[in-house]
Design an enzyme around this catalytic site. Structure first.
Site, short mmCIF file in Angstrom:
data_model
loop_
_atom_site.label_atom_id
_atom_site.label_comp_id
_atom_site.label_asym_id
_atom_site.label_seq_id
_atom_site.Cartn_x
_atom_site.Cartn_y
_atom_site.Cartn_z
N PRO A 1 16.07 7.10 2.06
CA PRO A 1 15.04 7.32 3.09
C PRO A 1 15.60 8.05 4.30
CG PRO A 1 15.66 4.99 3.00
CD PRO A 1 16.36 5.66 1.87
N GLU B 1 20.12 -3.21 -0.35
CA GLU B 1 20.13 -2.69 1.03
C GLU B 1 20.61 -1.24 1.08
OE1 GLU B 1 18.93 -4.19 3.77
OE2 GLU B 1 18.28 -5.66 2.28
N ARG C 1 8.51 21.85 -12.67
CA ARG C 1 7.38 22.79 -12.57
C ARG C 1 7.84 24.20 -12.21
NH1 ARG C 1 2.30 20.86 -12.29
NH2 ARG C 1 1.58 22.58 -11.01
N ASP D 1 -0.57 27.00 -6.55
CA ASP D 1 -0.36 25.62 -6.11
C ASP D 1 -0.27 25.55 -4.59
OD1 ASP D 1 -0.36 24.15 -8.42
OD2 ASP D 1 1.83 24.05 -8.62
N1 SAM Z 1 18.36 -0.14 3.99
C1 SAM Z 1 18.03 1.20 3.62
C2 SAM Z 1 17.48 1.92 4.85
O1 SAM Z 1 16.65 1.33 5.54
O2 SAM Z 1 17.83 3.09 5.09
C3 SAM Z 1 16.97 1.23 2.53
C4 SAM Z 1 17.47 0.78 1.21
S1 SAM Z 1 16.20 0.86 -0.02
C5 SAM Z 1 15.53 -0.75 0.01
C6 SAM Z 1 17.11 0.92 -1.54
C7 SAM Z 1 17.23 2.31 -2.14
O3 SAM Z 1 15.96 2.85 -2.39
C8 SAM Z 1 17.94 3.34 -1.29
O4 SAM Z 1 19.34 3.23 -1.40
C9 SAM Z 1 17.42 4.63 -1.87
O5 SAM Z 1 18.15 5.04 -3.02
C10 SAM Z 1 16.01 4.25 -2.32
N2 SAM Z 1 14.96 4.69 -1.39
C11 SAM Z 1 14.17 3.90 -0.64
N3 SAM Z 1 13.29 4.59 0.07
C12 SAM Z 1 13.49 5.88 -0.25
C13 SAM Z 1 12.88 7.11 0.16
N4 SAM Z 1 11.89 7.15 1.05
N5 SAM Z 1 13.35 8.26 -0.38
C14 SAM Z 1 14.35 8.26 -1.26
N6 SAM Z 1 14.97 7.12 -1.69
C15 SAM Z 1 14.55 5.95 -1.19
#
Ligand code: SAM
Length: 261
Positions: free
Chosen positions: A94, A121, A159, A174
């Site tokens: 994220p 986490e 795509r 698109d």
């Molecule tokens: N504690 C982290 C933070 O707040 O930045 C979030 C961890 S999340 C619960 C677990 C995993 O989900 C991350 O390591 C990532 O690989 C994936 N993930 C969660 N949200 C994502 C997003 N918006 N985009 C890409 N990967 C995501």
């Protein structure tokens, strides 16, 4: 093009990779996708991939060694005549750059991607520091794992691979392709809840249809995503047309269309 995925839930990818356009692209050899279970790269008998966080606090953190071993093993490809290259290593996170059309096209030009999916986490920071080329996010929200974002990358990138979409034309129109949203689409029946298909689409005049679609794409963009107009590929006359549409729709003319912008 080859995409490798590293996850503790490889089974999530099975239906996805066997279905629809992605499934067909793989079957036809246009795309190679290989999914690896991160636990295959662990060295303890419990095949553990997570541990408690240093500094305390709730939740578990994915440990670095399985990721590092996997990247070492999967990250290099032996090419023709003994030449090897590194896969482009993407951490789904994220905290990464939000995925958008320009990034998708950039990724589609790379022959080899390695997608790292986190859980819990997140992953020990030293993975990002030592073996990750780029962090990519699906958007400003937190999912429980990187698997859905990895699938989004695979589907969006596929795509762009020539031959994956039957009609190249459908990709050409698109949303975001040229900075605008797509025009609306209609199919049978001709009337739905009192709403008729626009007459121009029934007339068979291809020039008029193309013109109508172009205008509708401008209308949709002005109404729904005026921010896109700042970077859309518009000629001077299209810009004037967009201004006229904005006036007709009674919306204020987006700042990006105003003189001097
Ligand atoms: N504690 C982290 C933070 O707040 O930045 C979030 C961890 S999340 C619960 C677990 C995993 O989900 C991350 O390591 C990532 O690989 C994936 N993930 C969660 N949200 C994502 C997003 N918006 N985009 C890409 N990967 C995501």
């Amino acid at each position: 093009m080859r995409i490798q995925v590293l996850t503790i839930f490889p089974e999530l990818f099975e239906p996805f990779l066997g279905t629809s356009l992605v499934g067909r692209a793989i079957e036809n050899g246009l795309l190679e996708v290989r999914v690896f279970d991160l636990r295959e790269f662990t060295e303890d008998k419990h095949r553990s991939v997570d541990d408690e966080p240093y500094g305390g606090g709730g939740g578990m953190v994915m440990t670095a060694p399985p990721f590092l071993h996997a990247v070492e093993e999967l990250g290099r490809t032996e090419g023709a005549r003994g030449k090897s290259h590194n896969a482009w290593r993407i951490l789904l996170s994220p905290q990464g750059e939000p995925l958008a059309e320009a990034k998708v096209r950039e990724l589609a030009r790379r022959p080899d991607l390695l997608l790292l999916c986190g859980r819990y986490e997140g992953i020990d920071e030293r993975v990002r520091q030592t073996v990750v080329d780029e962090e990519i996010s699906l958007g400003d929200f937190v999912l429980s794992g990187g698997e859905l974002p990895a699938m989004a990358v695979i589907e969006a990138v596929s795509r762009q691979v020539p031959g994956v979409i039957g009609l190249a034309d459908s990709v050409e129109h698109d949303s975001f392709r040229h900075g605008l949203l797509d025009h609306p689409h209609y199919t049978r029946p001709r009337e739905v809840r009192g709403l008729e298909v626009p007459a121009v689409l029934l007339g068979g005049n291809h020039a008029e249809i193309a013109d109508w679609r172009r205008r509708q794409a401008l209308c949709a963009t002005i109404e729904k995503r005026p921010d896109l107009l700042a970077t859309a590929e518009l000629s001077a006359s299209q810009r004037r047309e967009a201004e006229a549409i904005a006036r007709k729709l009674g919306t204020s003319i987006p700042e990006s269309l105003q003189p001097g912008k």
